[in-house]
Scaffold this active site. Structure first.
Site, PDB file in Angstrom:
ATOM      1  N   HIS A 150       0.830  -1.209   0.000  1.00  0.00           N
ATOM      2  CA  HIS A 150       0.000   0.000   0.000  1.00  0.00           C
ATOM      3  C   HIS A 150       0.858   1.250   0.000  1.00  0.00           C
ATOM      4  O   HIS A 150       1.928   1.285   0.606  1.00  0.00           O
ATOM      5  CB  HIS A 150      -1.000  -0.001   1.162  1.00  0.00           C
ATOM      6  CG  HIS A 150      -0.398  -0.004   2.530  1.00  0.00           C
ATOM      7  ND1 HIS A 150      -0.174   1.154   3.235  1.00  0.00           N
ATOM      8  CD2 HIS A 150       0.005  -1.014   3.331  1.00  0.00           C
ATOM      9  CE1 HIS A 150       0.343   0.846   4.422  1.00  0.00           C
ATOM     10  NE2 HIS A 150       0.473  -0.465   4.500  1.00  0.00           N
ATOM     11  N   ASP A 152      -0.504   4.349   0.765  1.00  0.00           N
ATOM     12  CA  ASP A 152      -1.012   5.356   1.698  1.00  0.00           C
ATOM     13  C   ASP A 152      -0.308   5.191   3.042  1.00  0.00           C
ATOM     14  O   ASP A 152       0.329   4.166   3.300  1.00  0.00           O
ATOM     15  CB  ASP A 152      -2.537   5.239   1.895  1.00  0.00           C
ATOM     16  CG  ASP A 152      -2.944   3.899   2.511  1.00  0.00           C
ATOM     17  OD1 ASP A 152      -2.376   2.855   2.138  1.00  0.00           O
ATOM     18  OD2 ASP A 152      -3.831   3.889   3.394  1.00  0.00           O
ATOM     19  N   ASP A 184       6.181   1.393   6.597  1.00  0.00           N
ATOM     20  CA  ASP A 184       4.765   1.012   6.427  1.00  0.00           C
ATOM     21  C   ASP A 184       4.101   1.950   5.433  1.00  0.00           C
ATOM     22  O   ASP A 184       3.483   2.914   5.813  1.00  0.00           O
ATOM     23  CB  ASP A 184       4.071   1.074   7.794  1.00  0.00           C
ATOM     24  CG  ASP A 184       2.643   0.560   7.762  1.00  0.00           C
ATOM     25  OD1 ASP A 184       2.237  -0.030   6.758  1.00  0.00           O
ATOM     26  OD2 ASP A 184       1.920   0.773   8.746  1.00  0.00           O
ATOM     27  N   GLU A 218      -5.293   1.337   2.415  1.00  0.00           N
ATOM     28  CA  GLU A 218      -5.121   0.236   3.371  1.00  0.00           C
ATOM     29  C   GLU A 218      -5.286   0.703   4.803  1.00  0.00           C
ATOM     30  O   GLU A 218      -5.914   0.037   5.629  1.00  0.00           O
ATOM     31  CB  GLU A 218      -3.745  -0.415   3.174  1.00  0.00           C
ATOM     32  CG  GLU A 218      -3.601  -1.770   3.841  1.00  0.00           C
ATOM     33  CD  GLU A 218      -3.089  -1.723   5.277  1.00  0.00           C
ATOM     34  OE1 GLU A 218      -3.078  -2.761   5.928  1.00  0.00           O
ATOM     35  OE2 GLU A 218      -2.710  -0.640   5.766  1.00  0.00           O
ATOM     36  N   GLU A 219      -4.714   1.858   5.112  1.00  0.00           N
ATOM     37  CA  GLU A 219      -4.755   2.333   6.500  1.00  0.00           C
ATOM     38  C   GLU A 219      -6.165   2.774   6.890  1.00  0.00           C
ATOM     39  O   GLU A 219      -6.408   3.175   8.027  1.00  0.00           O
ATOM     40  CB  GLU A 219      -3.767   3.495   6.701  1.00  0.00           C
ATOM     41  CG  GLU A 219      -2.314   3.156   6.403  1.00  0.00           C
ATOM     42  CD  GLU A 219      -1.676   2.215   7.423  1.00  0.00           C
ATOM     43  OE1 GLU A 219      -2.384   1.717   8.311  1.00  0.00           O
ATOM     44  OE2 GLU A 219      -0.462   1.982   7.301  1.00  0.00           O
ATOM     45  N   ASP A 249       4.460  -6.281   4.225  1.00  0.00           N
ATOM     46  CA  ASP A 249       3.806  -5.177   4.947  1.00  0.00           C
ATOM     47  C   ASP A 249       3.717  -5.506   6.438  1.00  0.00           C
ATOM     48  O   ASP A 249       2.762  -5.141   7.107  1.00  0.00           O
ATOM     49  CB  ASP A 249       2.410  -4.934   4.350  1.00  0.00           C
ATOM     50  CG  ASP A 249       1.707  -3.727   4.961  1.00  0.00           C
ATOM     51  OD1 ASP A 249       2.395  -2.843   5.487  1.00  0.00           O
ATOM     52  OD2 ASP A 249       0.458  -3.690   4.916  1.00  0.00           O
ATOM     53  N   HIS A 282     -20.406  26.584  27.959  1.00  0.00           N
ATOM     54  CA  HIS A 282     -19.492  27.093  28.986  1.00  0.00           C
ATOM     55  C   HIS A 282     -19.739  26.274  30.261  1.00  0.00           C
ATOM     56  O   HIS A 282     -20.866  26.197  30.746  1.00  0.00           O
ATOM     57  CB  HIS A 282     -19.794  28.575  29.221  1.00  0.00           C
ATOM     58  CG  HIS A 282     -18.767  29.266  30.065  1.00  0.00           C
ATOM     59  ND1 HIS A 282     -18.451  28.878  31.329  1.00  0.00           N
ATOM     60  CD2 HIS A 282     -17.987  30.348  29.806  1.00  0.00           C
ATOM     61  CE1 HIS A 282     -17.516  29.664  31.830  1.00  0.00           C
ATOM     62  NE2 HIS A 282     -17.225  30.585  30.907  1.00  0.00           N
ATOM     63  N   THR A 384     -12.467  25.643  29.385  1.00  0.00           N
ATOM     64  CA  THR A 384     -13.603  25.233  30.222  1.00  0.00           C
ATOM     65  C   THR A 384     -14.846  25.026  29.358  1.00  0.00           C
ATOM     66  O   THR A 384     -15.831  25.746  29.467  1.00  0.00           O
ATOM     67  CB  THR A 384     -13.865  26.294  31.307  1.00  0.00           C
ATOM     68  OG1 THR A 384     -13.924  27.579  30.676  1.00  0.00           O
ATOM     69  CG2 THR A 384     -12.775  26.280  32.358  1.00  0.00           C
ATOM     70  N   ARG A 397      -9.166  -6.355  17.862  1.00  0.00           N
ATOM     71  CA  ARG A 397      -8.395  -7.251  16.985  1.00  0.00           C
ATOM     72  C   ARG A 397      -8.970  -8.637  17.175  1.00  0.00           C
ATOM     73  O   ARG A 397      -9.044  -9.140  18.308  1.00  0.00           O
ATOM     74  CB  ARG A 397      -6.924  -7.237  17.352  1.00  0.00           C
ATOM     75  CG  ARG A 397      -6.247  -5.904  17.169  1.00  0.00           C
ATOM     76  CD  ARG A 397      -5.980  -5.555  15.722  1.00  0.00           C
ATOM     77  NE  ARG A 397      -5.597  -4.157  15.597  1.00  0.00           N
ATOM     78  CZ  ARG A 397      -5.157  -3.595  14.477  1.00  0.00           C
ATOM     79  NH1 ARG A 397      -5.074  -4.296  13.352  1.00  0.00           N
ATOM     80  NH2 ARG A 397      -4.841  -2.325  14.439  1.00  0.00           N
ATOM     81  N   SER A 471      -3.239  -6.165  11.158  1.00  0.00           N
ATOM     82  CA  SER A 471      -4.207  -6.625  10.153  1.00  0.00           C
ATOM     83  C   SER A 471      -3.869  -6.062   8.777  1.00  0.00           C
ATOM     84  O   SER A 471      -3.464  -4.908   8.664  1.00  0.00           O
ATOM     85  CB  SER A 471      -5.618  -6.139  10.531  1.00  0.00           C
ATOM     86  OG  SER A 471      -5.869  -6.354  11.905  1.00  0.00           O
TER      87      SER A 471
HETATM   88  N1  BES Z   1       1.479  -2.786   8.081  1.00  0.00           N
HETATM   89  C1  BES Z   1       0.274  -2.811   8.823  1.00  0.00           C
HETATM   90  C2  BES Z   1      -0.176  -4.212   9.182  1.00  0.00           C
HETATM   91  C3  BES Z   1       0.566  -4.791  10.336  1.00  0.00           C
HETATM   92  C4  BES Z   1       0.652  -4.093  11.521  1.00  0.00           C
HETATM   93  C5  BES Z   1       1.120  -6.003  10.231  1.00  0.00           C
HETATM   94  C6  BES Z   1       1.326  -4.621  12.591  1.00  0.00           C
HETATM   95  C7  BES Z   1       1.786  -6.533  11.289  1.00  0.00           C
HETATM   96  C8  BES Z   1       1.893  -5.841  12.469  1.00  0.00           C
HETATM   97  C9  BES Z   1      -0.825  -2.167   8.031  1.00  0.00           C
HETATM   98  O1  BES Z   1      -0.426  -1.065   7.295  1.00  0.00           O
HETATM   99  C10 BES Z   1      -1.859  -1.662   9.003  1.00  0.00           C
HETATM  100  O2  BES Z   1      -1.549  -0.908   9.860  1.00  0.00           O
HETATM  101  N2  BES Z   1      -3.080  -2.107   8.847  1.00  0.00           N
HETATM  102  C11 BES Z   1      -4.155  -1.628   9.625  1.00  0.00           C
HETATM  103  C12 BES Z   1      -5.413  -2.219   9.050  1.00  0.00           C
HETATM  104  C13 BES Z   1      -6.672  -1.742   9.712  1.00  0.00           C
HETATM  105  C14 BES Z   1      -6.940  -0.317   9.351  1.00  0.00           C
HETATM  106  C15 BES Z   1      -7.813  -2.598   9.280  1.00  0.00           C
HETATM  107  C16 BES Z   1      -3.988  -2.033  11.080  1.00  0.00           C
HETATM  108  O3  BES Z   1      -3.544  -3.150  11.364  1.00  0.00           O
HETATM  109  O4  BES Z   1      -4.292  -1.215  11.939  1.00  0.00           O
HETATM  110 ZN    ZN Z   2       1.148  -1.266   6.246  1.00  0.00          ZN
END
Ligand code: BES
Ligand code: ZN
Length: 530
Positions: A150, A152, A184, A218-219, A249, A282, A384, A397, A471
């Site tokens: 990815h 992004d 990443d 992806e992110e 990744d 307030h 405030t 997760r 993920s």
């Molecule tokens: N590179 C990560 C995936 C990852 C994170 C693999 C930690 C192994 C360990 C990827 O870019 C990512 O951050 N994915 C998101 C997906 C989510 C938005 C569904 C994540 O894991 O938060």
């Molecule tokens: Zn990634």
């Protein structure tokens, strides 16, 4: 006996129907066995130096091109392709086009495929999927490998606490290259570009047909990509001919030992929206007279998980596959120490005292994290104010065998029950932002064998076999749509701080990682099975 021969995974092959469902349903079941016959294929055929393809001139060219490869990464990091930020959408597109033109410059056939509007934000076009083929014309005698990455990145601001400008690649004297997206996932994605360039420069024949799929969301949960992948894997379409897939990744478990990864957790991301007053108030005038959304939200959010990470939602752990003795025995042999954890989190505030529980907490049990509150006062200093509407964000997760729909039901019921207990006159809504399913595959495949040989060649050590806590939502989609094996082959290490401040990629990991990706393709070409 190699300790890699002991952990044993045998797979009940997935039933992939001709019209796979578009939802991410993991049809694989991983079973642990202890019979010798089921030893992983990965180490049944050991790499031996005599079998190694001659990669010398390719490796030398990667070394001599190192500075220009770093420069390529510098150009990419300079484009703030933050997918979560609407304002940056043009930069995400710019990054996709940068990638496309780099690959076109090397003779690849590239296409930018539109994915439609962003769900829920109909004014916003999704960034394109950048797909490609190298060599442009397929060589029927060679295997075809589909790679995904990815382009992004996560948001980043200097004021978050970065030591350097996040969108300016900054290398220190130890070769640590700081910058958002360095590990990443811009470094690994550019690794594939470098592989192609180094083959050309070295005059080494490219060993496979490479299919590429690079996305820009992806992110943000890979919006729009599932349907695209499913469609493009159909006969006659772009990805139809893949023999195996490879994704770079994720990260090593520590800083010295490479790994191959065969599992990921899923991610279900939720919002809790609480509103009451018509506008911000307030607190001197209305505090003590109006019910406050933030007070309710803090109490509901505070009831989700305890300090030791135990999720408080009844029934959630009942969805988790039980731990068997066989699986339990796998963890002790993994090259990971509590110091690896402490080094990568920058403190000693781990939940568990031992490595086995820590790895299980990361890989095979669910976790619930609270990410932030939209609408709440968060600037330095004191204000405030009573916020009129606040949106709390948290995610779970997920792991085998948690079905996302079942998780959703339990979450909605629990959050509603907790809110009801408050007897508040405010209004609460809980909803899902995105969800992606967990993935667990078998390393018992030539795709993993080839990668293990490449690791041995480049890093002079056998890789660990790992799962991951993070993920990558489309991993399972690729597996189901192609019906082929998917391998995760990481480039970065545990201290890279993806998503965090001071994200970095070590020059060593980038350059040796480029060698690794190329070597993997050569060993793939040598594997007997197609
Ligand atoms: N590179 C990560 C995936 C990852 C994170 C693999 C930690 C192994 C360990 C990827 O870019 C990512 O951050 N994915 C998101 C997906 C989510 C938005 C569904 C994540 O894991 O938060
Ligand atoms: Zn990634």
């Amino acid at each position: 006996m190699s300790r890699f021969l002991r952990p044993v995974l045998s797979l009940l092959r997935p039933q992939i129907s001709s019209t796979p469902p578009l939802s991410r349903i993991n049809s694989q079941i991983v079973r642990l066995s202890s019979t010798k016959a089921a030893w992983p294929y990965i180490y049944r055929t050991q790499a031996s130096p005599s079998m190694a393809p001659n990669l010398d001139s390719y490796f030398k060219t990667v070394d001599s091109s190192a500075d220009s490869f770093v420069d390529r990464l510098r150009q990419a990091v300079a484009i703030p392709s933050i997918s979560a930020d609407e304002e940056r959408r043009q930069d995400v597109v710019k990054m996709g086009m940068f990638l496309k033109s780099q690959l076109e410059g090397l003779g690849a056939h590239m296409e930018a495929r539109l994915l439609g509007k962003q769900p829920g934000k109909e004014h916003l076009e999704l960034p394109p999927a950048i797909v490609g083929r190298y060599p442009a014309k397929k060589d029927e005698s060679k295997k075809t490998i589909l790679v995904y990455g990815h382009y992004d990145v996560q948001p980043a601001e200097l004021s978050d606490g970065w030591n350097t400008e996040p969108f300016k690649l900054t290398e220190d004297s130890k070769g640590r290259m700081y910058g958002r997206g360095s590990t990443d996932d811009k470094g690994p994605v550019l690794g594939w570009v470098n592989v192609i360039e180094a083959h050309q420069k070295a005059g080494v024949e490219f060993p496979v047909n490479l299919l590429m799929c690079f996305e820009g969301m992806e992110e943000y949960g890979s919006e729009g990509l599932d349907d695209f992948i499913m469609a493009e894997c159909k006969p006659g379409k772009f990805f139809a001919d893949a023999d195996a897939c490879c994704i770079s990744d994720n990260y090593w478990l520590g800083t010295e030992k490479p790994c191959l990864t065969y599992g990921l957790r899923g991610c279900s991301y939720y919002s809790i929206e609480i509103s009451g007053p018509g506008q911000d108030l307030h607190s001197g005038v209305y505090g003590g007279t109006a019910q406050e959304p933030m007070t309710d939200l803090v109490r509901v959010m505070g009831s989700l998980v305890d300090t030791n990470g135990k999720i408080q939602i009844p029934g959630l752990y009942d969805l988790v596959a039980p731990l068997t003795d066989e699986e339990k025995s796998l963890y002790k042999d993994i090259a990971f120490t509590m110091d690896n954890l402490y080094e990568s989190i920058g403190s000693q505030t781990g939940i568990f005292p031992d490595k086995e529980s820590t790895l299980m907490g990361r890989w095979r049990y669910p976790s619930l994290s609270i990410h932030g509150v939209e609408g709440a006062f968060s600037a330095p200093g004191a204000k405030t104010v009573i916020p009129a509407k606040v949106v709390g964000k948290f995610s779970i997760r997920t792991v085998p065998n948690m079905e996302p729909d079942d998780v959703d039901k339990l979450v909605y019921k629990y959050v509603q029950d907790q809110f009801n207990k408050l007897n508040s006159k405010n209004t609460m809504k809980c909803y899902l932002q995105h969800s992606g399913k967990w993935w667990v595959a078998s390393p018992d495949h030539w795709n993993f064998t080839a990668a293990a040989k490449a690791v041995e060649n480049v890093w002079n050590t056998k890789p660990d076999l790992t799962r991951e806590g993070g993920s990558i939502p489309v991993t399972l989609t690729f597996e189901q749509a192609t019906g082929k094996n998917v391998l995760l082959l990481p480039m970065g290490s545990s201290t890279d701080a993806a998503h965090s401040i001071n994200e970095k990629l070590d020059r060593r990991n980038y350059i040796e990682g480029t060698k690794l990706l190329g070597a993997y393709l050569h060993y793939v070409a040598e594997e007997p099975a197609k």
